[in-house]
Write a protein that holds these residues in place. Structure first.
Motif, short mmCIF file in Angstrom:
data_model
loop_
_atom_site.label_atom_id
_atom_site.label_comp_id
_atom_site.label_asym_id
_atom_site.label_seq_id
_atom_site.Cartn_x
_atom_site.Cartn_y
_atom_site.Cartn_z
N MET A 93 0.77 -1.23 0.00
CA MET A 93 0.00 0.00 0.00
C MET A 93 0.81 1.29 0.00
N ASN A 94 2.10 1.23 -0.37
CA ASN A 94 2.79 2.49 -0.66
C ASN A 94 3.84 2.25 -1.74
N PRO A 95 4.38 3.29 -2.35
CA PRO A 95 5.26 3.12 -3.50
C PRO A 95 6.47 2.23 -3.25
N THR A 96 6.99 2.20 -2.02
CA THR A 96 8.18 1.38 -1.77
C THR A 96 7.86 -0.11 -1.83
N SER A 97 6.58 -0.48 -1.75
CA SER A 97 6.21 -1.89 -1.89
C SER A 97 6.71 -2.44 -3.22
N TYR A 98 6.69 -1.61 -4.22
CA TYR A 98 7.00 -2.08 -5.57
C TYR A 98 8.49 -1.98 -5.88
N PHE A 99 9.27 -1.43 -4.94
CA PHE A 99 10.73 -1.54 -5.02
C PHE A 99 11.16 -2.95 -4.60
N ARG A 100 10.34 -3.59 -3.78
CA ARG A 100 10.64 -4.95 -3.32
C ARG A 100 10.22 -6.00 -4.34
N LEU A 101 9.11 -5.76 -5.04
CA LEU A 101 8.57 -6.76 -5.97
C LEU A 101 9.27 -6.66 -7.32
N VAL A 102 10.52 -7.09 -7.32
CA VAL A 102 11.35 -7.10 -8.53
C VAL A 102 11.98 -8.48 -8.67
N PRO A 103 12.37 -8.88 -9.89
CA PRO A 103 12.91 -10.23 -10.09
C PRO A 103 14.19 -10.49 -9.30
N HIS A 104 14.40 -11.78 -8.99
CA HIS A 104 15.63 -12.29 -8.38
C HIS A 104 15.87 -11.76 -6.96
N GLN A 105 14.81 -11.41 -6.22
CA GLN A 105 14.96 -10.90 -4.86
C GLN A 105 14.15 -11.73 -3.86
N GLU A 106 13.83 -12.99 -4.19
CA GLU A 106 12.98 -13.83 -3.35
C GLU A 106 11.63 -13.15 -3.08
N ALA A 107 11.21 -12.34 -4.02
CA ALA A 107 9.89 -11.71 -3.95
C ALA A 107 9.21 -11.94 -5.30
N PRO A 108 7.91 -12.19 -5.29
CA PRO A 108 7.23 -12.56 -6.54
C PRO A 108 7.00 -11.37 -7.47
N THR A 109 7.01 -11.64 -8.75
CA THR A 109 6.62 -10.65 -9.76
C THR A 109 5.60 -11.25 -10.74
N ASP A 125 2.17 7.46 -8.41
CA ASP A 125 3.41 6.75 -8.73
C ASP A 125 3.30 5.94 -10.03
N LYS A 126 2.38 6.31 -10.90
CA LYS A 126 2.14 5.55 -12.12
C LYS A 126 3.40 5.36 -12.94
N ASN A 127 4.22 6.37 -13.03
CA ASN A 127 5.44 6.31 -13.84
C ASN A 127 6.71 6.38 -12.97
N LEU A 128 6.58 5.93 -11.71
CA LEU A 128 7.68 6.11 -10.77
C LEU A 128 8.93 5.33 -11.18
N ARG A 129 8.76 4.13 -11.68
CA ARG A 129 9.94 3.34 -12.05
C ARG A 129 10.74 4.02 -13.17
N GLU A 130 10.04 4.57 -14.12
CA GLU A 130 10.73 5.29 -15.21
C GLU A 130 11.44 6.53 -14.67
N GLU A 131 10.78 7.22 -13.74
CA GLU A 131 11.40 8.42 -13.16
C GLU A 131 12.64 8.08 -12.36
N LEU A 132 12.58 6.97 -11.60
CA LEU A 132 13.74 6.59 -10.79
C LEU A 132 14.89 6.09 -11.66
N ALA A 133 14.58 5.53 -12.81
CA ALA A 133 15.65 5.11 -13.72
C ALA A 133 16.47 6.32 -14.16
N LYS A 134 15.81 7.47 -14.28
CA LYS A 134 16.51 8.70 -14.68
C LYS A 134 17.12 9.42 -13.48
N HIS A 135 16.46 9.30 -12.32
CA HIS A 135 16.92 10.00 -11.11
C HIS A 135 16.94 9.03 -9.93
N PRO A 136 17.87 8.07 -9.89
CA PRO A 136 17.90 7.05 -8.84
C PRO A 136 18.07 7.61 -7.44
N GLU A 137 18.62 8.82 -7.33
CA GLU A 137 18.82 9.40 -6.00
C GLU A 137 17.50 9.70 -5.29
#
Length: 502
Positions: A315-331, A477-489
């Motif tokens: 229920m918050n944007p950081t949830s989807y930082f965890r749900l990525v491949p190869h991290q023992e979390a499902p995608t 956070d619809k486009n958050l992953r794309e934004e973080l790819a450009k600005h990871p900080e």
């Protein structure tokens, strides 16, 4: 709970009253307060933000105590739930006697009771999270003539001052012991206090994640519970988070249940194990040591509802930082045996015919006990940002939907992955499977799309579904992953913002 078991239960009320919490009455509560010098009563209830709220009462006389236990008290619903307007927001909070426990932190002897919300007409508030869960379990029982049970795995990071001696190995903290694990005693005291409040704990241990950042140690821990009725499972998770936070504050430590707190380190989940039992408490999901059609239908329900279940469990944007491949979390939306990369995992169960304890200990006779009672099915994507009551209610609905779906067994067969889903031989099959949402926005969209599944049998109302959708979309956070790819900080900025989630 058998009377014999009350002698080893750590809840003081169970020891004193010699009965199961489910059998507690108002008279029992009054007797315990009078005989144990309890001077205050605290009402607790969970707000729309998922956190515990508190109302304090002084036990000034028996008449007043009887009043608050009989009538509850008024609260301002508009300050607790976003869907309520200030013009018509009075609610009642009514104590649930089975939740009673002695506050382990209070200097003044205090009895705590968790409450249910009721509306102006004296009826349960339709949108109250604990009532949604109750409706979900009732509808499951009505459709299947069975009971839905659950338990949670509560993962969290403990943060404290850096120490130079016995340093832990980065990301190798799984089941580590002191002195390499620095907060083992803190975890054990948490477990002890949770047990005193009635929590049914399976075990605790240090988890994979550990690292040092600047002058602090970050150590991941886990407390896992025993399977119990779904409503009780939700209560004990809520109480456990409250205790862990309060004890950390007293220790001068920091604690976070956030799903992801930095790049490249293990995230924290809140996996939910589920079990279906008959009216006598027997596990109905296993036949001759193997999952049967009951289990497969429930799994099919989880698979169908998976994209929208994230709306309650992530229920918050950081949830989807965890749900990525190869991290023992499902995608990917699939299931399998003993596989930590799938969404729905069937953990190793005690279903073999051999008696391992007798084999290892020659003086022991074979027990011939049925270990299949311990078998569960695990839903792996939720995390500490979840609304616990709505999440378990959603899983209960999903399991029920599996029984209401004509082709449920076919769905289960088509989404089963035997081993690691990232192996080349499963490439074509994985390509046909659905993926989990990648943002709160997408999760909200999936909830809107699947809302009728949750509304069936009047379990979830439009108002609560719309409220969750609005809450999720407010993160934008619809486009958050794309934004973080450009600005990871910016990731650490977002992590900091939602550090104390749930």
């Amino acid at each position: 709970m058998d009377i014999e078991k009350t002698t080893i239960c750590m809840n003081p009320l169970v020891q004193y009253l010699k009965k199961s919490p489910k059998d507690f009455t108002k008279a029992d509560i009054i007797d315990f307060i009078a005989d144990n010098d309890i001077q205050m009563v605290d009402f607790h209830y969970v707000g729309g933000d998922g956190r515990v709220k508190t109302l304090n009462f002084v036990v000034s006389d028996e008449e007043y105590l009887n009043q608050i236990l009989t009538f509850g008290e008024r609260v301002d619903g508009s300050s607790l739930f976003s869907f309520m307007q200030a013009g018509s927001s009075d609610l009642y909070v009514i104590p649930r006697f089975k939740t009673a426990f002695v506050d382990p932190f209070a200097q003044i002897p205090t009895l705590c009771l968790f409450c249910a919300y009721y509306n102006k007409d004296g009826e349960p508030l339709e949108e109250a999270p604990e009532y949604v869960l109750k409706k979900a379990t009732q509808s499951f029982r009505k459709v299947t003539n069975m009971e839905f049970q659950a338990m949670g795995e509560l993962e969290y990071y403990v943060i404290g001052p850096k120490e130079d001696s016995f340093p832990a190995t980065d990301q190798r903290g799984y089941h580590e012991s002191a002195p390499f694990a620095k907060f083992e005693n803190f975890r054990k005291e948490c477990m002890h206090l949770i047990a005193q409040t009635g929590g049914m704990i399976k075990y605790g241990h240090s988890e994979v994640g550990n690292f040092t950042l600047e002058d602090k140690i970050y150590e991941q821990n886990e407390i896992e519970f025993l399977v119990t009725d779904a409503e009780d499972a939700a209560d004990q998770l809520i109480i456990a988070k409250w205790i862990i936070r309060k004890l950390a504050y007293e220790y001068g430590l920091d604690v976070t249940f956030a799903p992801k707190i930095t790049v490249g380190k293990a995230g924290s989940g809140m996996h939910i194990h589920t079990r279906i039992v008959d009216k006598n408490g027997n596990n109905t999901m296993v036949t001759d040591g193997k999952l049967n059609d009951v289990a497969h239908k429930a799994i099919a329900g989880y698979i169908q509802c998976a994209p929208s279940l994230t709306a309650f469990g992530n229920m918050n944007p950081t949830s989807y930082f965890r749900l990525v491949p190869h991290q023992e979390a499902p995608t990917t939306v699939c299931w399998g045996d003993r596989n930590r990369s799938v969404l729905v995992r069937v953990p190793l169960g005690w279903t073999s015919k051999g008696d391992m304890v007798a084999n290892e200990n020659p003086l022991e006779q074979a027990s011939h006990l049925d270990g299949s009672q311990k078998q569960t099915v695990e839903f792996r994507c939720p995390d500490g940002s979840a609304n616990v009551y709505l999440l378990i209610a959603g899983l209960t609905v999903a399991a029920r939907i599996g029984f209401e779906t004509a082709n449920a067994l076919e769905i289960a067969k088509d989404t089963y992955v035997d081993v690691n889903i990232f192996e080349e031989k499963y490439k074509d099959k994985v390509a046909k499977l659905n993926s989990l949402p990648t943002s709160c926005w997408e999760s909200a969209e999936m909830l809107d799309k699947q809302r009728d599944l949750y509304k069936k049998h009047d379990v979830f109302s439009d108002r609560i579904i719309d409220g969750v959708i609005a809450q999720l979309k407010a993160y934008e956070d619809k486009n958050l992953r794309e934004e973080l790819a450009k600005h990871p900080e910016k990731m650490l900025e977002i992590v900091s913002k939602y550090y104390y989630c749930g």
